[in-house]
Scaffold this motif. Structure first.
Motif, PDB file in Angstrom:
ATOM      1  N   GLU A  24       0.783  -1.381   0.012  1.00  9.62           N
ATOM      2  CA  GLU A  24       0.003   0.081   0.001  1.00  9.62           C
ATOM      3  C   GLU A  24       0.849   1.055  -0.025  1.00  9.62           C
ATOM      4  O   GLU A  24       0.466   2.325  -0.700  1.00  9.62           O
ATOM      5  CB  GLU A  24      -0.974  -0.001   1.266  1.00  9.62           C
ATOM      6  CG  GLU A  24      -1.862   1.067   1.292  1.00  9.62           C
ATOM      7  CD  GLU A  24      -2.492   1.045   2.512  1.00  9.62           C
ATOM      8  OE1 GLU A  24      -3.789   1.475   2.542  1.00  9.62           O
ATOM      9  OE2 GLU A  24      -1.961   0.961   3.832  1.00  9.62           O
ATOM     10  N   ARG A  44      -6.301   5.507  -0.279  1.00  9.86           N
ATOM     11  CA  ARG A  44      -7.437   4.564   0.224  1.00  9.86           C
ATOM     12  C   ARG A  44      -8.772   5.357  -0.213  1.00  9.86           C
ATOM     13  O   ARG A  44      -9.841   4.880  -0.594  1.00  9.86           O
ATOM     14  CB  ARG A  44      -7.410   4.742   1.814  1.00  9.86           C
ATOM     15  CG  ARG A  44      -6.154   3.975   2.249  1.00  9.86           C
ATOM     16  CD  ARG A  44      -6.057   3.910   3.696  1.00  9.86           C
ATOM     17  NE  ARG A  44      -5.006   3.080   4.161  1.00  9.86           N
ATOM     18  CZ  ARG A  44      -4.680   2.976   5.463  1.00  9.86           C
ATOM     19  NH1 ARG A  44      -5.061   3.878   6.490  1.00  9.86           N
ATOM     20  NH2 ARG A  44      -3.603   2.336   5.942  1.00  9.86           N
ATOM     21  N   ILE A  62      -9.632   4.340  -3.726  1.00 17.10           N
ATOM     22  CA  ILE A  62     -10.083   3.025  -3.738  1.00 17.10           C
ATOM     23  C   ILE A  62     -11.393   2.868  -3.129  1.00 17.10           C
ATOM     24  O   ILE A  62     -12.179   2.469  -3.592  1.00 17.10           O
ATOM     25  CB  ILE A  62      -8.983   1.995  -2.922  1.00 17.10           C
ATOM     26  CG1 ILE A  62      -7.595   1.904  -3.621  1.00 17.10           C
ATOM     27  CG2 ILE A  62      -9.921   0.545  -2.861  1.00 17.10           C
ATOM     28  CD1 ILE A  62      -6.634   0.939  -2.702  1.00 17.10           C
ATOM     29  N   ARG A  63     -11.554   3.578  -2.060  1.00 12.99           N
ATOM     30  CA  ARG A  63     -12.865   3.633  -1.558  1.00 12.99           C
ATOM     31  C   ARG A  63     -14.004   4.087  -2.539  1.00 12.99           C
ATOM     32  O   ARG A  63     -15.205   3.780  -2.597  1.00 12.99           O
ATOM     33  CB  ARG A  63     -12.991   4.501  -0.217  1.00 12.99           C
ATOM     34  CG  ARG A  63     -14.225   4.372   0.445  1.00 12.99           C
ATOM     35  CD  ARG A  63     -14.057   5.421   1.926  1.00 12.99           C
ATOM     36  NE  ARG A  63     -13.180   4.701   2.789  1.00 12.99           N
ATOM     37  CZ  ARG A  63     -12.068   5.221   3.176  1.00 12.99           C
ATOM     38  NH1 ARG A  63     -11.963   6.326   2.826  1.00 12.99           N
ATOM     39  NH2 ARG A  63     -11.214   4.540   3.913  1.00 12.99           N
ATOM     40  N   ALA A  75     -13.925  -0.171  -3.964  1.00 13.70           N
ATOM     41  CA  ALA A  75     -14.277  -1.021  -2.960  1.00 13.70           C
ATOM     42  C   ALA A  75     -15.738  -1.149  -3.280  1.00 13.70           C
ATOM     43  O   ALA A  75     -16.776   0.020  -3.269  1.00 13.70           O
ATOM     44  CB  ALA A  75     -13.938  -0.484  -1.562  1.00 13.70           C
ATOM     45  N   ASP A  79     -14.624  -5.096   2.046  1.00 10.29           N
ATOM     46  CA  ASP A  79     -13.512  -4.769   1.107  1.00 10.29           C
ATOM     47  C   ASP A  79     -12.308  -3.617   1.508  1.00 10.29           C
ATOM     48  O   ASP A  79     -11.265  -3.826   1.495  1.00 10.29           O
ATOM     49  CB  ASP A  79     -14.038  -4.034  -0.094  1.00 10.29           C
ATOM     50  CG  ASP A  79     -14.950  -5.197  -1.118  1.00 10.29           C
ATOM     51  OD1 ASP A  79     -14.628  -6.448  -0.884  1.00 10.29           O
ATOM     52  OD2 ASP A  79     -15.787  -4.728  -1.825  1.00 10.29           O
ATOM     53  N   LEU A  80     -13.009  -2.582   2.187  1.00  2.00           N
ATOM     54  CA  LEU A  80     -12.279  -1.597   2.960  1.00  2.00           C
ATOM     55  C   LEU A  80     -11.341  -2.163   3.867  1.00  2.00           C
ATOM     56  O   LEU A  80     -10.146  -1.702   4.058  1.00  2.00           O
ATOM     57  CB  LEU A  80     -13.141  -0.340   3.317  1.00  2.00           C
ATOM     58  CG  LEU A  80     -13.996   0.331   2.347  1.00  2.00           C
ATOM     59  CD1 LEU A  80     -14.668   1.433   2.900  1.00  2.00           C
ATOM     60  CD2 LEU A  80     -12.961   0.995   1.226  1.00  2.00           C
ATOM     61  N   HIS A  85      -9.582  -4.822   3.717  1.00  2.00           N
ATOM     62  CA  HIS A  85      -8.313  -5.542   3.246  1.00  2.00           C
ATOM     63  C   HIS A  85      -7.645  -4.387   2.276  1.00  2.00           C
ATOM     64  O   HIS A  85      -6.568  -4.991   1.749  1.00  2.00           O
ATOM     65  CB  HIS A  85      -9.003  -6.479   2.274  1.00  2.00           C
ATOM     66  CG  HIS A  85      -9.847  -7.350   2.899  1.00  2.00           C
ATOM     67  ND1 HIS A  85      -9.365  -8.323   3.877  1.00  2.00           N
ATOM     68  CD2 HIS A  85     -11.263  -7.844   2.813  1.00  2.00           C
ATOM     69  CE1 HIS A  85     -10.313  -9.050   4.373  1.00  2.00           C
ATOM     70  NE2 HIS A  85     -11.423  -8.825   3.811  1.00  2.00           N
ATOM     71  N   ILE A  86      -7.885  -3.326   2.388  1.00  2.00           N
ATOM     72  CA  ILE A  86      -6.904  -2.397   1.705  1.00  2.00           C
ATOM     73  C   ILE A  86      -5.325  -2.415   2.165  1.00  2.00           C
ATOM     74  O   ILE A  86      -4.515  -2.508   1.308  1.00  2.00           O
ATOM     75  CB  ILE A  86      -7.525  -1.036   1.449  1.00  2.00           C
ATOM     76  CG1 ILE A  86      -8.692  -0.857   0.624  1.00  2.00           C
ATOM     77  CG2 ILE A  86      -6.393  -0.155   0.918  1.00  2.00           C
ATOM     78  CD1 ILE A  86      -9.493   0.235   0.885  1.00  2.00           C
ATOM     79  N   ALA A 118      -3.615  -5.271   1.112  1.00  2.00           N
ATOM     80  CA  ALA A 118      -3.555  -5.689  -0.336  1.00  2.00           C
ATOM     81  C   ALA A 118      -2.165  -5.675  -0.718  1.00  2.00           C
ATOM     82  O   ALA A 118      -1.456  -4.564  -0.387  1.00  2.00           O
ATOM     83  CB  ALA A 118      -4.454  -4.902  -0.999  1.00  2.00           C
ATOM     84  N   ASP A 145      -2.535  -2.545 -11.708  1.00  2.00           N
ATOM     85  CA  ASP A 145      -3.382  -1.835 -10.732  1.00  2.00           C
ATOM     86  C   ASP A 145      -2.972  -0.492 -10.564  1.00  2.00           C
ATOM     87  O   ASP A 145      -4.037   0.487 -10.595  1.00  2.00           O
ATOM     88  CB  ASP A 145      -3.204  -2.578  -9.498  1.00  2.00           C
ATOM     89  CG  ASP A 145      -3.844  -4.184  -9.315  1.00  2.00           C
ATOM     90  OD1 ASP A 145      -4.669  -4.394 -10.029  1.00  2.00           O
ATOM     91  OD2 ASP A 145      -3.242  -4.798  -8.595  1.00  2.00           O
TER      92      ASP A 145
END
Length: 79
Positions: free
Chosen positions: A17, A32, A35-36, A40, A45-46, A48-49, A52, A58
């Motif tokens: 990350e 974050r 991604i959110r 996500a 899902d959040l 596991h950020i 990850a 990606d």
């Protein structure tokens, strides 16, 4: 050279990350939020950020999303 492509280190296949955020030129918090906002789909899902790992592909997608802005595009279901 394509300005949207992040500079990927040769031979590097996974990024943490913190490494992903550094490669994208954003803070971990900004990563974050990105991604959110765009990826996500649930609160689970959040969670596991932070654990990850990110692949070069990606980073490319995240870079494109970051350049497009952090506001997700709403789809009009009436069309």
């Amino acid at each position: 050279m394509n300005q949207a492509a992040p500079t990927v280190k040769p031979g590097k296949t996974q990024y943490s990350e913190h490494e992903a955020a550094a490669e994208l030129g954003v803070t971990v918090d900004q990563l974050r939020v990105l991604i959110r906002s765009h990826i996500a789909q649930s609160d689970e899902d959040l969670t596991h950020i932070a654990v990850a790992s990110f692949h070069p592909s990606d980073l490319l997608v995240l870079k494109l999303l970051a350049r497009a802005g952090t506001t997700p595009v709403a789809q009009d279901s009436a069309v």
